[in-house]
Design a protein around this motif. Structure first.
Motif: not given
Length: 522
Positions: A210-214, A241-245, A248-251, A440-446
């Motif tokens: 997902s990080i690669g996609f983001y 979105q990238l930083a949040t993911t 999550l990976l670090t956690d 925004l639609d792309a973020v929701v889908a991601q």
């Protein structure tokens, strides 16, 4: 006629001895413990829960042996063997079983005569300045040499010693079942943690993808912003979105490290040097667990067996408390030789004492009755504990059946949701790249796609862990036939010259065989 009269007293004495012996044997068979009957329950013919399993027949039950091999992971197999061998907590439980066996042997020793030997060599001189020297004449120096033997035996007329021995034997059986329960608990916990760490490995891979996609989405928004096609808001959303993911990976990586430390402790390894290689939770095989019928469950759960043995021990304790109302009789004998020199083998220098003592408390202020009432209460408590253990066992099996069945369906449903979410994610990014929708639609889908993929991994992990729970609830292949018999818990024969100083193995098979090296102080 005279000869007959001479033999008559002998015959009378012989008959008296026979009658006395017969009376002693009759009294020694007087067992004051209540007749023990194993509890019975009216059980259903089948379980209520359902799972992805065939209909159970009486012969369908989890086989004995390494049940974790059902998951098809060689690394898990190796860790399970290592845990049983090296886990310190399990080793401590094994020592409790060893001590329980020795307590049973200690209680049994009271059934046999206690024989001892003693020897004294002494030479003494009285002081000239002693008070009240008297008018005794002779030397003030004396020599005394003595050898003697003593025997003491308490006939168990009221079965107090036998019931005490039976009590300790049954408690040792309960400890053997506790050892089996601890081993099964360790194996199940290790399997659960290992499956969890494989689930985290899969989640880590999902986050990385997902990080690669983001990251690709961030690059697109930046190009569109530089080309004056979109605003900086789209860039900020993509970077967030990238930083949040990434967070999550670090956690998840941190959680995996903590879980790895827990597995290290389970297998008796130093967490600082222990490593579990990464893997995919999807490589586990979902086992088909034969559940058997409810009536067989009580014979396959070590905790149920332990509860039943403790109830049987409490029943024997009632006999011990009842015997306290009757007299204790002890027979003793001492014989030997005494001389001022070394002529100890001379018959005139022999000495002996034979006697019998009887002790009966006449008034104890209600002590014995209180002890008896407490024994009955303890028996009722163990009966209630047994019933609670049985109910808990059926709850665990029903939970396992329900979870394995429902999670199997949920996993298929979640897989459909993942496919739809990934398709929506790709379409919305393409539409955004073509300027046909906002970011925004792309973020929701991601977010939806990532959430669905992580949920799928979690459901898969929970399904495998539910299978472990079901196996544990069914006893892990253990049967009541694995429990040592009442005499089988005794570590050695009372007449054995050498004893056994070998520890019971954590698999619960017990201590070493007769003829082992002699332990210190034996």
């Amino acid at each position: 006629m005279k000869a007959r009269n001479e033999r008559s007293p002998r015959r009378t004495a012989g008959r008296g001895a026979l009658l006395l012996g017969a009376a002693a044997m009759a009294l020694s068979g007087c067992d004051l413990a209540p007749t023990y009957r194993e509890p019975s329950y009216l059980l259903p013919s089948s379980y209520q829960g359902s799972g992805p399993f065939k209909l159970a027949r009486p012969g369908d039950a989890l086989p004995r042996g390494p049940w974790w091999e059902l998951f098809g992971d060689p690394e898990l197999d190796a860790l399970e063997v290592r845990a049983v061998r090296d886990n310190p907590t399990l080793a401590a439980v094994a020592e409790q079983y060893t001590q329980a066996r020795d307590l049973a042997a200690e209680a049994r020793s009271g059934l046999f005569p206690q024989v001892a030997a003693d020897g004294t060599l002494s030479r003494s001189k009285r002081s000239q300045g002693r008070p009240y020297p008297g008018t005794a004449v002779g030397t003030n120096i004396a020599t005394l040499n003595q050898i003697d033997g003593a025997a003491r035996w308490e006939p168990d007329f009221w079965s107090r010693i036998r019931n005490q021995t039976l009590l300790q034997k049954r408690l040792a059986q309960a400890d053997a079942a506790d050892l089996a329960s601890a081993r099964l608990s360790l194996q199940a916990e290790l399997a659960t943690d290992f499956i969890a760490i494989r689930g985290l490995d899969t989640e880590i891979e999902v986050y990385k993808q997902s990080i690669g996609f983001y990251q690709k989405a961030v690059d697109i928004t930046r190009l569109r912003f530089l080309g004056k096609i979109s605003s900086g808001l789209d860039v900020a959303r993509a970077e967030s979105q990238l930083a949040t993911t990434q967070a999550l990976l670090t956690d998840t990586v941190a959680n995996r490290a903590v879980l790895q430390h827990a597995i290290a402790v389970l297998v008796g390894a130093d967490p600082s040097s222990f490593v579990v290689a990464s893997g995919d939770v999807g490589r586990f095989a979902v086992p088909e667990v034969p559940v058997g019928v409810p009536s067989s469950l009580l014979q396959r759960r070590p905790d149920v067996a332990a509860a039943e043995r403790r109830m049987a021990a409490a029943n024997a304790a009632i006999g011990v408390s009842r015997a306290a109302f009757f007299p204790d009789i002890t027979l003793s004998a001492i014989g030997g030789f005494q001389d001022t020199g070394f002529d100890l083998a001379s018959l005139p220098n022999s000495l002996w004492t034979v006697g019998a003592t009887a002790f009966l408390p006449l008034f104890t202020g209600g002590l014995r009755r209180a002890e008896l009432q407490r024994s009955w209460s303890q028996f009722r408590q163990t009966r209630d504990d047994y019933r609670a253990t049985v109910l808990g066992a059926f709850q665990e099996v029903e939970d396992g059946l329900t979870l394995t069945g429902q999670l199997s369906t949920e996993r298929a449903q979640q897989r459909t949701a993942v496919q739809a979410a990934l398709q929506a994610q790709n379409i919305t990014l393409q539409l955004y790249t073509g300027g046909l929708t906002n970011y925004l639609d792309a973020v929701v889908a991601q977010v939806t796609a990532l959430t669905a993929r992580i949920a799928e991994v979690e459901v898969q992990t929970r399904q495998l862990q539910a299978s472990v729970t079901l196996v544990r609830g069914l006893g892990g292949g253990w049967t009541v036939g694995s429990l040592p018999t009442e005499n089988g818990v005794l570590p050695f024969h009372p007449l054995a010259i050498t004893g056994s100083d070998r520890e019971p193995r954590p698999d619960g098979t017990g201590a070493g065989t007769e003829g082992a090296s002699r332990p210190p102080g034996e």
